[in-house]
Design a protein around this motif. Structure first.
Motif, PDB file in Angstrom:
ATOM      1  N   PHE B  88     -28.580  -7.035   7.537  1.00 22.36           N
ATOM      2  CA  PHE B  88     -27.448  -6.673   8.395  1.00 22.36           C
ATOM      3  C   PHE B  88     -26.310  -7.688   8.266  1.00 22.36           C
ATOM      4  N   ARG B  89     -26.698  -8.949   8.059  1.00 25.46           N
ATOM      5  CA  ARG B  89     -25.677  -9.988   7.915  1.00 25.46           C
ATOM      6  C   ARG B  89     -24.845  -9.726   6.654  1.00 25.46           C
ATOM      7  N   VAL B  90     -25.541  -9.423   5.571  1.00 24.95           N
ATOM      8  CA  VAL B  90     -24.848  -9.128   4.309  1.00 24.95           C
ATOM      9  C   VAL B  90     -23.987  -7.876   4.482  1.00 24.95           C
ATOM     10  N   ALA B  91     -24.570  -6.867   5.107  1.00 24.98           N
ATOM     11  CA  ALA B  91     -23.860  -5.607   5.298  1.00 24.98           C
ATOM     12  C   ALA B  91     -22.615  -5.818   6.170  1.00 24.98           C
ATOM     13  N   ARG B  92     -22.770  -6.671   7.192  1.00 30.19           N
ATOM     14  CA  ARG B  92     -21.625  -6.923   8.082  1.00 30.19           C
ATOM     15  C   ARG B  92     -20.535  -7.652   7.316  1.00 30.19           C
ATOM     16  N   ASN B  93     -20.965  -8.580   6.457  1.00 35.20           N
ATOM     17  CA  ASN B  93     -19.972  -9.297   5.653  1.00 35.20           C
ATOM     18  C   ASN B  93     -19.223  -8.349   4.731  1.00 35.20           C
ATOM     19  N   ARG B  94     -19.947  -7.308   4.301  1.00 33.06           N
ATOM     20  CA  ARG B  94     -19.285  -6.328   3.425  1.00 33.06           C
ATOM     21  C   ARG B  94     -18.506  -5.289   4.239  1.00 33.06           C
ATOM     22  N   GLU B  95     -18.593  -5.432   5.518  1.00 38.65           N
ATOM     23  CA  GLU B  95     -17.923  -4.510   6.448  1.00 38.65           C
ATOM     24  C   GLU B  95     -18.367  -3.062   6.271  1.00 38.65           C
ATOM     25  N   VAL B  96     -19.630  -2.915   5.921  1.00 37.45           N
ATOM     26  CA  VAL B  96     -20.173  -1.569   5.816  1.00 37.45           C
ATOM     27  C   VAL B  96     -20.745  -1.158   7.158  1.00 37.45           C
ATOM     28  N   THR B  97     -21.581  -2.059   7.697  1.00 30.64           N
ATOM     29  CA  THR B  97     -22.165  -1.799   9.002  1.00 30.64           C
ATOM     30  C   THR B  97     -22.388  -3.125   9.689  1.00 30.64           C
ATOM     31  N   GLY B  98     -22.894  -3.109  10.900  1.00 30.43           N
ATOM     32  CA  GLY B  98     -23.109  -4.362  11.608  1.00 30.43           C
ATOM     33  C   GLY B  98     -24.321  -4.282  12.483  1.00 30.43           C
ATOM     34  N   ILE B  99     -24.847  -5.444  12.841  1.00 27.47           N
ATOM     35  CA  ILE B  99     -26.028  -5.409  13.704  1.00 27.47           C
ATOM     36  C   ILE B  99     -25.634  -5.236  15.162  1.00 27.47           C
ATOM     37  N   GLU B 100     -24.405  -5.573  15.479  1.00 28.28           N
ATOM     38  CA  GLU B 100     -24.020  -5.472  16.885  1.00 28.28           C
ATOM     39  C   GLU B 100     -22.828  -4.538  17.023  1.00 28.28           C
ATOM     40  N   ILE B 101     -23.098  -3.279  16.801  1.00 26.84           N
ATOM     41  CA  ILE B 101     -22.023  -2.294  16.896  1.00 26.84           C
ATOM     42  C   ILE B 101     -21.936  -1.853  18.358  1.00 26.84           C
ATOM     43  N   LEU B 102     -21.298  -2.705  19.139  1.00 24.66           N
ATOM     44  CA  LEU B 102     -21.316  -2.457  20.580  1.00 24.66           C
ATOM     45  C   LEU B 102     -20.460  -1.269  21.000  1.00 24.66           C
ATOM     46  N   ASP B 103     -19.491  -0.902  20.169  1.00 26.14           N
ATOM     47  CA  ASP B 103     -18.663   0.235  20.550  1.00 26.14           C
ATOM     48  C   ASP B 103     -19.261   1.558  20.084  1.00 26.14           C
TER      49      ASP B 103
END
Lengths: 107, 186
Positions: B88-103
């Motif tokens: 998830f960290r890598v994915a978040r860095n790539r702005e594909v997805t995130g671990i804390e998609i609070l919205d």
């Protein structure tokens, strides 16, 4: 107004209805992947060892007094009882060492 | 072989690198792990299976470090959790997805619109809105029925943090599931 959800009941329900995933394909995929990575790591290990050996040999060749050593090698061989005993002893030790290496599971 | 305990199989893998024994361990634990990772990844089956596979590979490679102080399944979850966090960290860095998609909180409308509700998918979807720590702690506690100390071992966080994560997770999950009708699940 809807009553608040009971999470314990909900998770209990999910636990009871949890699907079982058949493992045959998955297990074989994992096994294949393990084999592939083991081979890869062995190849990598061989390459590292080989490279180190080549570099070591090159350095040794450059600095080692090879000619002096070569001159010390006798041109004729005298076979007497002492020579035979020495050869037999060295062979026995080598065989014993090879056997120990072969039996050592950690290698 | 199939009736051998986990401990006996692990011993064989550790000492003899016995792949057959490891396969039995994989067979025994894969379903639970794959399900848990589906819950953790908003029911992304491909990703969950990839992470599960990677978990077992990592487990095989580092099985010598397993001392047996915890259950083998807990150790597997520990590896899986770390892999998931890294992913998830890598994915978040790539702005594909995130671990804390609070919205990304699911709306109550979402459940009623689905004619054939699936309990597992709905639960995974509702959990998606939680931070990864709360999601994992909640799943391990409520679904896998693990103790706080086991969860603390798996997630490598203090006991107090586990309790907080579970309590906060419960509150958010209740809000996310408001309007969801468990009667309609198949």
């Amino acid at each position: 107004m809807s009553k608040p959800i009971n999470l314990d009941d909900l998770f209990k329900q999910a636990r009871q209805k949890e699907p079982y995933y058949g493992g045959k394909d998955f297990v074989s995929r994992v096994a294949v992947d393990i084999d592939r990575r083991e081979k890869l790591s062995k190849t990598k290990e061989t390459m590292i060892t080989g490279s180190a050996a080549i570099i070591g040999a090159a350095m040794t060749y450059a600095y080692f007094p090879l000619e002096v050593i070569m001159q010390q090698i006798p041109t004729s061989l005298l076979i007497n009882p002492m020579t035979v005993a020495m050869v037999a002893g060295i062979t026995s030790i080598s065989c014993g060492f090879a056997y120990w290496l072969a039996e050592d599971k950690s290698l | 072989m199939i009736s051998a305990t986990d401990q006996a199989l692990i011993k064989r893998v550790q000492t003899l690198k016995c792949q057959d024994s490891f396969s039995v361990l994989v067979e025994r634990h894969q379903s639970d792990l794959r399900y848990s990772l589906r819950q953790m990844t908003s029911w992304d089956e491909g990703l969950a299976d990839d992470l599960s596979q990677e978990t077992f590979l990592k487990a095989y490679q580092s099985i010598k470090t397993f001392k047996g102080s915890a259950k083998f399944s807990s150790w597997l979850y520990r590896i899986a959790y770390n892999l998931m966090i890294s992913h998830f960290r890598v994915a978040r860095n790539r702005e594909v997805t995130g671990i804390e998609i609070l919205d990304d909180t699911p709306s109550s409308q979402m459940w009623t619109e689905t004619s054939q509700q699936d309990l597992h998918r709905d639960l995974a979807r509702a959990m998606k809105a939680l931070p990864a720590t709360q999601r994992m702690a909640l799943h391990l506690n409520l679904h896998r029925e693990l103790t706080h100390s086991e969860i603390s071992y798996i997630m490598e966080i203090p006991l107090g943090t586990v309790k907080t994560a579970i309590n906060r997770g419960k509150i958010t999950l209740r809000q996310n599931l408001a309007g969801w009708n468990s009667e309609e699940t198949k």
